[in-house]
Design a protein around this motif. Structure first.
Motif, PDB file in Angstrom:
ATOM      1  N   ASN A  67       0.836  -1.194   0.000  1.00 28.46           N
ATOM      2  CA  ASN A  67       0.000   0.000   0.000  1.00 28.46           C
ATOM      3  C   ASN A  67       0.874   1.249   0.000  1.00 28.46           C
ATOM      4  O   ASN A  67       1.927   1.282   0.631  1.00 28.46           O
ATOM      5  N   ALA A  68       0.422   2.254  -0.721  1.00 27.95           N
ATOM      6  CA  ALA A  68       1.088   3.548  -0.672  1.00 27.95           C
ATOM      7  C   ALA A  68       0.877   4.172   0.709  1.00 27.95           C
ATOM      8  O   ALA A  68       0.004   3.757   1.478  1.00 27.95           O
ATOM      9  N   ILE A  69       1.700   5.164   1.015  1.00 24.83           N
ATOM     10  CA  ILE A  69       1.514   5.950   2.238  1.00 24.83           C
ATOM     11  C   ILE A  69       0.699   7.178   1.836  1.00 24.83           C
ATOM     12  O   ILE A  69       1.226   8.123   1.252  1.00 24.83           O
ATOM     13  N   TYR A  70      -0.591   7.129   2.115  1.00 24.64           N
ATOM     14  CA  TYR A  70      -1.499   8.175   1.632  1.00 24.64           C
ATOM     15  C   TYR A  70      -1.723   9.213   2.713  1.00 24.64           C
ATOM     16  O   TYR A  70      -2.502   9.006   3.647  1.00 24.64           O
ATOM     17  N   PHE A  71      -1.035  10.344   2.570  1.00 25.52           N
ATOM     18  CA  PHE A  71      -1.149  11.442   3.537  1.00 25.52           C
ATOM     19  C   PHE A  71      -1.700  12.694   2.864  1.00 25.52           C
ATOM     20  O   PHE A  71      -1.289  13.810   3.177  1.00 25.52           O
ATOM     21  N   MET A  72      -2.649  12.510   1.944  1.00 25.04           N
ATOM     22  CA  MET A  72      -3.190  13.648   1.210  1.00 25.04           C
ATOM     23  C   MET A  72      -4.701  13.778   1.373  1.00 25.04           C
ATOM     24  O   MET A  72      -5.392  14.355   0.527  1.00 25.04           O
ATOM     25  N   GLY A  73      -5.229  13.268   2.464  1.00 25.56           N
ATOM     26  CA  GLY A  73      -6.658  13.390   2.711  1.00 25.56           C
ATOM     27  C   GLY A  73      -7.111  14.813   2.941  1.00 25.56           C
ATOM     28  O   GLY A  73      -8.305  15.108   2.880  1.00 25.56           O
ATOM     29  N   ASN A  74      -6.156  15.714   3.206  1.00 23.75           N
ATOM     30  CA  ASN A  74      -6.486  17.133   3.334  1.00 23.75           C
ATOM     31  C   ASN A  74      -6.747  17.775   1.982  1.00 23.75           C
ATOM     32  O   ASN A  74      -7.241  18.902   1.905  1.00 23.75           O
ATOM     33  N   SER A  75      -6.437  17.066   0.912  1.00 24.85           N
ATOM     34  CA  SER A  75      -6.675  17.559  -0.447  1.00 24.85           C
ATOM     35  C   SER A  75      -7.761  16.743  -1.141  1.00 24.85           C
ATOM     36  O   SER A  75      -8.689  17.292  -1.720  1.00 24.85           O
ATOM     37  N   LEU A  76      -7.639  15.420  -1.069  1.00 28.26           N
ATOM     38  CA  LEU A  76      -8.672  14.523  -1.598  1.00 28.26           C
ATOM     39  C   LEU A  76      -8.675  13.254  -0.768  1.00 28.26           C
ATOM     40  O   LEU A  76      -7.675  12.534  -0.726  1.00 28.26           O
ATOM     41  N   GLY A  77      -9.791  12.993  -0.123  1.00 23.59           N
ATOM     42  CA  GLY A  77      -9.912  11.786   0.682  1.00 23.59           C
ATOM     43  C   GLY A  77     -10.000  10.542  -0.167  1.00 23.59           C
ATOM     44  O   GLY A  77     -10.338  10.593  -1.364  1.00 23.59           O
TER      45      GLY A  77
END
Length: 465
Positions: A67-77
């Motif tokens: 899995n990628a490390i997804y830390f962009m939920g502040n831009s697109l969940g």
């Protein structure tokens, strides 16, 4: 704004490390934090991107099946897994029964937005009648300002923070121009002090106190998009209203991120998008709040058929019976396919609760801060390793899940190298990388992996300083 009973993240991390008899930065601490996370199972409700599917990833540097490390939920969940099911339900209904879908099913198309509005009440801290789901954020902001911004010869300014999100800035500019006012004179912008990145509350309150008699509307972000600063909404609201101002907030980066109590705080109006922390997909259905105290005194400047009471809407007599409050601001029928994706996410929030999510978020982001401070923002003797600066406030009550990082190395190089290694975050000019571990689907081990990757990237950037 929040209870002081929330544990200090550093204390929790160090306590667990003492139990495990290891250093607080040891991987075992991350694993234990995940084991003790009562919300961990909600991660399974979302599609987590794989390394191999991300365009910028260098497959020679990663395990393609991870899995990628997804830390962009502040831009697109991320996408809730039930979105496709709910979309298929409405598409099948359309295919099979056509126009009858307006009145039947668990989301009748005529009232689709109303069917899910109740799921927003705890998230924004409001009564259901104070909430309306419609349009996009900036459209809603314009509609609200048309009703709340009524400039006079003595009260004609709109107060906002410096470097507000461009859509807010442009909306305010155009509202002032619409009323024939001079932007430079009427757009009052509060800037941080020289050499500082964030605003001090005492400076905000001082401007309101000194200039409040000439301010018609105070319009702030709930959480600043760039710095991640969580503004003291109740204090700003109280101060503005004491001077006779209406007070509203753009909650794009606050909703689903921090606890909100719009009704109890007495906020006059607010608006938000839903594709960030609310995970409704790009361009998802936005929302607005109008306090019930204004239900019979503040009317929408622009009205449409769906602001008419449902009980007499189909009489077609063109005699407007306006719904009091927020729902009177509705103009058009709800876009049912956008309702579906938001519905899928809001059901997860209902199960998890915003209070529990916020508690996890404090620890998750606190762990991120702790790790960064250990690995990346201290000078080591003889090392040329670039440093990291966290510009987001360190106080728990002054931030959400996002940390904004700046670097002594070129920001674009750091960002590109992180992307190659499967870290999904974003950069914002002039020189910030925003990192947002979201409690619904980010893990403590994600944070551990991120900081170790960041540290190795910074080591490789030594010759870039």
């Amino acid at each position: 704004m929040e209870p002081s009973t929330i544990e200090v993240p550093a204390d929790t991390v160090e306590y667990i490390a003492s139990q495990l008899r290891c250093h607080p930065t040891d991987e075992r601490v991350a694993f234990r934090l995940d084991e003790e996370d009562k919300l961990q199972h909600f991660r399974d409700c979302f599609h987590i991107p794989k390394m191999q599917d991300l365009p910028p990833v260098d497959l020679s540097l990663v395990n393609k099946d991870e899995n990628a490390i997804y830390f962009m939920g502040n831009s697109l969940g991320l996408q809730p897994k039930m979105v496709k099911t709910y979309l298929d339900e409405e598409l099948d209904k359309w295919a099979k029964i056509g126009g009858y879908g307006h009145e039947v099913g668990k989301r009748p198309w005529i009232t689709g937005d109303e069917c899910i509005a109740g799921l927003m009440t705890d998230i924004v801290g409001a009564n259901e009648k104070e909430i309306v789901l419609m349009n996009g954020l900036t459209v809603n902001l314009h509609l609200l300002l048309l009703s709340f911004f009524k400039p006079t010869s003595k009260r004609y300014k709109i107060l906002l923070e410096a470097k507000a999100f461009p859509s807010d800035h442009y909306a305010i500019e155009s509202q002032l121009q619409f009323h024939g006012l001079h932007v430079d004179k009427c757009m009052r912008i509060i800037k941080p002090r020289e050499g500082e990145e964030t605003l001090r509350m005492e400076d905000i309150l001082e401007v309101i106190e000194k200039e409040g008699d000439s301010i018609a509307v105070v319009l702030f972000s709930g959480v600043h998009f760039y710095t991640g600063q969580f503004f003291n909404i109740p204090a700003i609201t109280k101060a503005g209203q004491a001077k006779g101002c209406f007070v509203g907030f753009d909650l794009a980066h606050a909703v689903g991120n921090v606890e909100l109590h719009l009704h109890d705080w007495g906020v006059d109006f607010a608006c938000w998008c839903s594709y960030k922390y609310l995970n409704s997909g790009a361009g998802g259905l936005a929302g607005a709040f109008v306090h019930e105290k204004h239900a019979h005194t503040i009317r929408p400047a622009l009205v449409g058929w769906f602001g008419h009471e449902l009980s007499t809407r189909f009489k077609m007599d063109n005699k407007l019976q306006l719904i009091p409050g927020a729902n009177g601001f509705r103009i058009s029928n709800p876009p049912i396919l956008l309702v579906c994706s938001l519905h899928a996410s809001l059901e997860i929030f209902k199960q998890a609760t915003i209070k529990a999510l916020r508690r996890k978020s404090v620890l998750l982001t606190g762990y991120l801060e702790y790790m960064i401070k250990h690995y990346c923002n201290k000078e080591e003797t003889g090392s040329r390793k670039p440093l990291v600066n966290i510009i987001t406030p360190s106080q728990i009550e002054e931030r959400g899940c996002q940390l904004t990082l700046t670097f002594s190395a070129p920001m674009k190089y750091v960002f590109q190298e992180l992307e190659k290694r499967g870290v999904v975050c974003d950069k914002r000019e002039p020189n910030g990388i925003r990192v947002a571990p979201v409690p619904l689907y980010s893990s403590f081990h994600d944070v551990y992996r991120f900081v170790n990757l960041l540290s190795s990237v910074l080591e490789s950037a030594e010759n870039k300083i």
